[in-house]
Design a protein around this motif. Structure first.
Motif, PDB file in Angstrom:
ATOM      1  N   ARG A  74       0.834  -1.203   0.000  1.00  0.00           N
ATOM      2  CA  ARG A  74       0.000   0.000   0.000  1.00  0.00           C
ATOM      3  C   ARG A  74       0.871   1.257   0.000  1.00  0.00           C
ATOM      4  O   ARG A  74       0.557   2.260  -0.654  1.00  0.00           O
ATOM      5  N   THR A  75       1.987   1.198   0.750  1.00  0.00           N
ATOM      6  CA  THR A  75       2.899   2.337   0.785  1.00  0.00           C
ATOM      7  C   THR A  75       3.477   2.609  -0.595  1.00  0.00           C
ATOM      8  O   THR A  75       3.579   3.761  -1.038  1.00  0.00           O
ATOM      9  N   GLU A  76       3.863   1.540  -1.281  1.00  0.00           N
ATOM     10  CA  GLU A  76       4.418   1.704  -2.621  1.00  0.00           C
ATOM     11  C   GLU A  76       3.384   2.265  -3.583  1.00  0.00           C
ATOM     12  O   GLU A  76       3.691   3.064  -4.463  1.00  0.00           O
ATOM     13  N   ALA A  77       2.129   1.836  -3.422  1.00  0.00           N
ATOM     14  CA  ALA A  77       1.079   2.279  -4.333  1.00  0.00           C
ATOM     15  C   ALA A  77       0.820   3.773  -4.206  1.00  0.00           C
ATOM     16  O   ALA A  77       0.413   4.429  -5.173  1.00  0.00           O
ATOM     17  N   THR A  78       1.065   4.332  -3.006  1.00  0.00           N
ATOM     18  CA  THR A  78       0.827   5.764  -2.786  1.00  0.00           C
ATOM     19  C   THR A  78       2.086   6.595  -2.902  1.00  0.00           C
ATOM     20  O   THR A  78       2.043   7.810  -2.691  1.00  0.00           O
ATOM     21  N   ALA A  79       3.226   5.931  -3.206  1.00  0.00           N
ATOM     22  CA  ALA A  79       4.480   6.669  -3.321  1.00  0.00           C
ATOM     23  C   ALA A  79       4.469   7.544  -4.561  1.00  0.00           C
ATOM     24  O   ALA A  79       3.841   7.212  -5.567  1.00  0.00           O
ATOM     25  N   PRO A  80       5.182   8.681  -4.526  1.00  0.00           N
ATOM     26  CA  PRO A  80       5.228   9.569  -5.694  1.00  0.00           C
ATOM     27  C   PRO A  80       5.818   8.860  -6.901  1.00  0.00           C
ATOM     28  O   PRO A  80       6.692   8.007  -6.781  1.00  0.00           O
ATOM     29  N   THR A  81       5.354   9.211  -8.059  1.00  0.00           N
ATOM     30  CA  THR A  81       5.868   8.623  -9.297  1.00  0.00           C
ATOM     31  C   THR A  81       7.353   8.937  -9.419  1.00  0.00           C
ATOM     32  O   THR A  81       7.792  10.054  -9.189  1.00  0.00           O
TER      33      THR A  81
END
Length: 595
Positions: A74-81
């Protein structure tokens, strides 16, 4: 070996691994010794283990790992591009981490497991290296650090317990560790070495049973050889991290089986020469077992006590800091290494009677020294014992139906010393009454009934008093001592050997209870304890057999033999069922050799 590129891939890889298998996650930048990885990834005793950049998880912690990986996903999914991609590896697979930093996602997962309450074991590496270098320069430095350490030498040194007796440390371990390595390189397991140690001791007992001087000399040599193998099996387990549930059971029981079988061999050998020392052999077994119960009960009572300090403990710490006093104090308690060496030498050069006399005197002095010190510690410390400690002591007490009935009817005790006082009075009553009345009287039976009542009073409330750890050893002394006295007075052929067998069977049950508690699974089921009568029930049965069968030819001997067979069969069936089951624990044994 599988590589995962992100947390989602880790979740997918985890799903392909059977739930009963261990999974390992390793950062691909990991630089370190192979044994550092081995300690983190292959030790079966812990639900999870980790070093820098490496983590292993067993089945019981898999759910927590999945939750941690899902949170990372989930953290990776919300990380900045454009943020650096990170991933870990599953089931021995290598984890990749695209970011050129010293931060490792594997360490994040280990911290997440800690936060969830999973006990993540982090082995002491000492001079071993386990690192995740941040750049090429750090990687080169880490590789230089790895090359500077003799990994095999460290592995051999760590195969030896940190705390052992003088004889074991200086006369056995310097070469037994190399025997352990030899065994590991040939694929031998610790259980095979343990079995070899048992067989060697049994052959030693058979040699002693010949009653000849060559037999006694051979017995002494073989007893030392058995002890070398006994040290080797544990060192092999630590060297190769081959811990197992079956190994825990074998190691927990075979030491006592070897020693007591050897006592029996000495008694048989003496009998061939016309000297009856069965009472001494039984006395040695009783004394040694009671010593162990003192050790176990005291340690369990203070395992997680709070405020656990005393002037006596402080003095002990200061003495240990002196240096040489450490070895003197370890030798005074006559641990297994010193004891077996003494028995071996005395067997080879003297007689069984002298061997038992010296053994009894030495063990009695050691028992007085250790027990007195522990009583002083208990009286001078202000420790608050937990419910877990009280429950462990209640299980070690081994109370049967008679004591349970009395405990339910007894009023709540007001004094914190009532439990050990009741146990001591009961033990004194049955032992003194039996010794004074002799064989064939009904007095021992009456004393045994009184003992059962006082035993029930002793366990009527939780055993949380400062000296309540004395209750289990007092019960052991009362039961075993009563059997010894009655068998010695019986003057029937085979009475003492039958009593030896009965005490051996009951002692096995008590050792089995101890090692289950140490493994964190609790005592044997109550149905077994009730079925074999508890300590007070067996005492009543034995004294009743004397009163009823004293005038029958060999009646008491037959009764003891039958009781020993029934108890041995019951406890062995339950013990084997438990220890070979998948739910039995691998007992942690890093504290040094027992007395």
């Amino acid at each position: 070996m599988r590589t995962a590129t992100d947390a989602a891939a880790v979740t997918a890889e985890l799903a392909t691994v059977p739930t009963h298998e261990r999974v390992a996650l390793v950062d691909p930048r990991f630089v370190g010794h192979v044994h550092a990885l081995r300690l983190a990834l292959t030790d079966p005793r812990f639900p999870a283990a980790a070093v820098r950049g490496a983590l292993s998880v067993q089945a019981e912690a898999r759910t927590a790992l999945i939750r941690a990986v899902t949170a990372a996903e989930r953290t990776e999914a919300t990380a900045p591009t454009g943020s650096a991609a990170r991933s870990v590896a599953v089931a021995g697979a290598t984890a990749t981490d695209g970011a050129a930093t010293a931060h490792s996602r594997v360490d994040d997962l280990a911290a997440a497991l800690d936060a969830e309450g999973v006990a993540v074991h982090r082995p002491e590496l000492g001079v071993l290296v386990a690192d995740v270098p941040a750049d090429a320069e750090a990687q080169a430095a880490a590789r230089d650090a790895v090359a500077a350490v003799d990994e095999e030498r460290v592995r051999l040194r760590s195969a030896v317990k940190a705390r052992d007796g003088f004889f074991t440390t200086f006369c056995i371990s310097p070469y037994s560790r190399y025997i352990a390595r030899w065994c590991a390189r040939r694929g031998l397991t610790p259980n095979q070495v343990t079995t070899a140690s048992l067989l060697t001791a049994l052959i030693a007992a058979a040699c002693a049973a010949t009653g000849t001087r060559p037999g006694f000399v051979s017995a002494g040599v073989l007893l030392i050889a058995s002890f070398v193998l006994d040290c080797t099996d544990g060192q092999l387990a630590r060297y190769s991290l081959q811990y197992s549930t079956l190994g825990a059971w074998l190691d927990a029981t075979f030491d006592r089986a070897k020693e007591y079988a050897y006592y029996a061999g000495l008694a048989l050998g003496a009998a061939r020469g016309g000297d009856d020392v069965w009472a001494l052999a039984l006395g040695a077994m009783v004394l040694q077992t009671c010593r162990h119960v003192v050790d176990f009960a005291f340690n369990e009572a203070n395992h997680d006590a709070t405020g656990n300090t005393s002037p006596t403990a402080a003095l002990s710490g200061r003495l240990d800091s002196v240096g040489w006093t450490v070895w003197v104090r370890r030798m005074i308690v006559l641990p297994i290494g010193e004891r077996w060496a003494m028995i071996a030498v005395l067997t080879a050069f003297t007689t069984p009677r002298i061997t038992f006399y010296v053994l009894l005197i030495g063990c009695a002095l050691a028992a007085c020294y250790t027990t007195a010190g522990r009583v002083l510690r208990s009286l001078t410390r202000r420790a608050e014992r937990t419910d877990r400690a009280a429950h462990a002591l209640a299980e070690l007490a081994d109370s049967g139906p008679l004591a349970e009935l009395v405990a339910k009817a007894a009023p709540h005790r007001a004094s914190s010393y009532l439990a050990p006082l009741s146990a001591a009075l009961g033990a004194a009553a049955v032992l003194a009454g039996t010794a004074a009345a002799g064989f064939g009287s009904w007095v021992p039976l009456g004393c045994a009934v009184l003992y059962a009542v006082l035993a029930g009073v002793a366990v009527a409330a939780p055993l949380t008093g400062p000296l309540d750890w004395l209750v289990p050893p007092l019960f052991r002394a009362a039961e075993y001592g009563t059997i010894l006295i009655l068998a010695a007075y019986a003057e029937m052929n085979g009475a003492l050997p039958a009593a030896f067998g009965l005490v051996a069977a009951v002692a096995y049950h008590h050792y089995d209870t101890v090692y289950r508690i140490r493994g964190g699974t609790g005592a044997p089921p109550r149905r077994l304890v009730r079925a074999i009568g508890g300590h007070e029930g067996r005492t009543v049965v034995v004294t009743a057999a004397v009163a009823l069968l004293h005038d029958q030819n060999q009646g008491f001997t037959i009764a003891l033999t039958a009781l020993a067979a029934v108890i041995a069969l019951a406890v062995l069936i339950e013990s084997i069922r438990f220890w070979v089951s998948s739910g039995a624990p691998a007992v942690h044994d890093e504290t040094g050799e027992p007395a």
